[in-house]
Scaffold this motif. Structure first.
Motif: not given
Lengths: 385, 385
Positions: A335-341
């Motif tokens: 949720k926090h470390f993966k960058d969705p962009d």
């Protein structure tokens, strides 16, 4: 847990590794750029030897363990050649950093450049055997062992005699490095080193009273009631516990396995931020204010190494506590470390989980903990029946 | 602005100074404890020479400038005696830290222990003239000037020749120290030093292009596009601007005064967090991710030094922008750093203004920026008509 197998595998092979393949090679000077912004653009061209060596290791390991992709091998060799040409001082010690062209910037003031270089050349020699690689790996490993009682050498700022501390980082790294170097070392050498390293980690730095691991202790192993002596780094301790699990499997040492799992879980319980989630970077074992201003930040490598530990421990034992914790840490991490962009992951969150520094690579974050963590979890999940 | 005069004065004399008088003296070994928790309890007994020296300076200065309270003088002497006995290596360089009893812990790896020691002994010699104090102050000042081109000496980790940087900290401190030492130096000596220091601060480190001050530049004064070269510390720059204002008043240099005010205000505009308020600790001048994990934290000294700058600039010029900014920074500072539950102020807030470390003193925070800041603002407000 096994349902996540493809998630980790695909994130590694389709997202993270391509990011480094595309953005990091310095095609003019050799070696890698590691200071990459959110979208992979180079924002600083210095070359930090830890990260150069770790990236060599990563691509050599993937070539060895995942598939013999010659582009990966070439990329590993590109970094190794740069290090051979520019990485060492006249004593063979690896510098801390170089400029883009390979001119030395910062002296070999700590031993970890050597540790990661030895690991890199050993891994590369496995997939592309070559006298020079093997020699550098072995010579560097010998240097580390020689320097290990005064790893900072002339750059040591401690006044001798008043408070002689030793640091957890060294036995912790050696416990992994010795196995990494195995293909190059005599079996006797490995056997003579491993028990000492396990003893240091599990009996000297692991404090009996609290069951937690200290970052520094007095040379006689006793507690030092000082900033350094009270310092704990939960991620560091948990990472060491998966190194211990690897050793426990190799040497069929069930006691070590049990103790490592108990210690890792205890550390996680201790280091978990009950209010905002995530694992603290540093804590003072006596509960005093930390010396480290970044103590409550949430760092990528801490969380990835914890997922490796938990998945490995679960794959070995089926321990339910490991499963519960894995799910919790997995959720926080993705949720926090993966960058969705954009590919690769963020590295630095504040206590509340907000991105603090929008970089994908920098002076300390390179092509290492994210891909090694994803690879390790993937492989651990494969072992679950 | 003048309505705050009593607030600053009383906070200094009735809150902050009594906190240090009560909690910091080590009555057994001499010197001061500076690691004090929210309520003044000692949580670590190490003695950091910067903070020992700064506290000597503070109490000597208060005795000189506020009132001849013999308890203050005794307290200053207590610290000075400890430093005389234990503070120096065989070359007369001041260690970085000592243990409770005065045994050296960390070598004189940087020059700032010397800077603060020179300042301390000069101030003490003013109120309690004594050959030993004067000699130490002068000898230490000479050492600083000798070491200034390689302040880290043998502890310098930079490889010579590749990227030779110089640091803003040194001319910045010298610009204040030279005035602090004035009573001991020949007038010619002061006159020979001051223009060079002003030139370094206002023409070398102050970047023409941006009007901002860099923390490090190449030795030839040019910009270094590297982590160190891009680093700015707004609080550091603004603190230097009030040193420049003092020099501008002493030498009746109106251009310097104008330039210092413009630079301070520009830096404040640049360093102010428009979203959450407060002044950032570090920024990268090119807008790249900072190397410093603590970059967006809000530190006590940054805000206090800014209040000193603004009140001084306003007292000199009546500049309305300084007034507006003073009110804004004053509100933020008193709301967030002052502890309503116990004396002295908090030192470390996160970006959002929340207390990060509940200490009142530590390895870097001692009896210095809060009381010096309160004193300076009080005296600046007195000058306003």
């Amino acid at each position: 847990m096994k349902q996540y197998l493809n998630l980790y595998k695909e994130e590694l092979l389709n997202n993270v590794i391509p990011f480094w393949e595309k953005n990091s090679p310095d095609k003019v000077n050799g070696g890698y750029f590691t200071c990459l912004d959110q979208f992979g653009k180079v924002y600083d061209t210095d070359k930090f030897v830890w990260l150069q060596a770790r990236q060599v290791w990563m691509f050599a390991m993937l070539y060895d363990q995942v598939k013999p992709n010659t582009e990966w091998l070439d990329l590993a060799k590109n970094g190794a050649d740069f290090l051979i040409k520019h990485g060492r001082d006249k004593n063979g010690a690896f510098y801390f950093s170089l400029d883009q062209k390979g001119n030395p910037l910062v002296q070999p003031y700590n031993i970890f450049s050597d540790c990661f270089a030895a690991m890199a050349f050993a891994a590369l020699n496995k997939v592309a055997p070559c006298e020079e690689y093997a020699e550098i790996a072995l010579k560097t490993f010998e240097n580390i062992l020689e320097r290990k009682d005064n790893p900072k050498g002339i750059y040591n700022k401690t006044f001798p005699g008043t408070r002689n501390l030793k640091s957890f980082a060294l036995p912790m790294i050696l416990s992994n490095l010795t196995l990494e170097m195995e293909s190059l070392l005599d079996e006797d050498k490995v056997k003579s080193l491993v028990p000492g390293v396990i003893h240091e980690v599990m009996e000297v730095f692991l404090q009996e009273e609290t069951g937690l691991i200290l970052e520094n202790v007095n040379v006689d192993g006793s507690f030092s009631d000082s900033y350094e002596g009270r310092l704990t780094s939960p991620g560091h301790a948990i990472e060491a516990m998966w190194f211990m699990l690897d050793l426990s499997q190799k040497y069929k040492d069930e006691d070590l396995c049990k103790k490592a799992i108990a210690t890792g879980l205890r550390t996680l319980e201790y280091g978990w931020d009950k209010e905002y989630g995530g694992i603290y970077y540093f804590l003072d074992i006596s509960g005093h204010p930390s010396e480290k201003l970044e103590w409550n930040q949430k760092l990528w490598w801490v969380h990835l190494e914890t997922l490796v530990f938990l998945s490995k421990a679960y794959a070995i034992t089926g321990n339910n506590e490991c499963l519960q914790w894995f799910n919790k840490v997995h959720d926080y991490t993705w949720k926090h470390f993966k960058d969705p962009d954009s590919p690769e992951w963020f590295g630095y969150l504040d206590r509340y989980g907000k991105v603090q520094l929008p970089l994908k690579g920098g002076k300390w974050k390179g092509c290492f903990h994210v891909p090694r963590g994803l690879y390790q979890v993937w492989k651990n999940l494969e072992k679950i029946k």
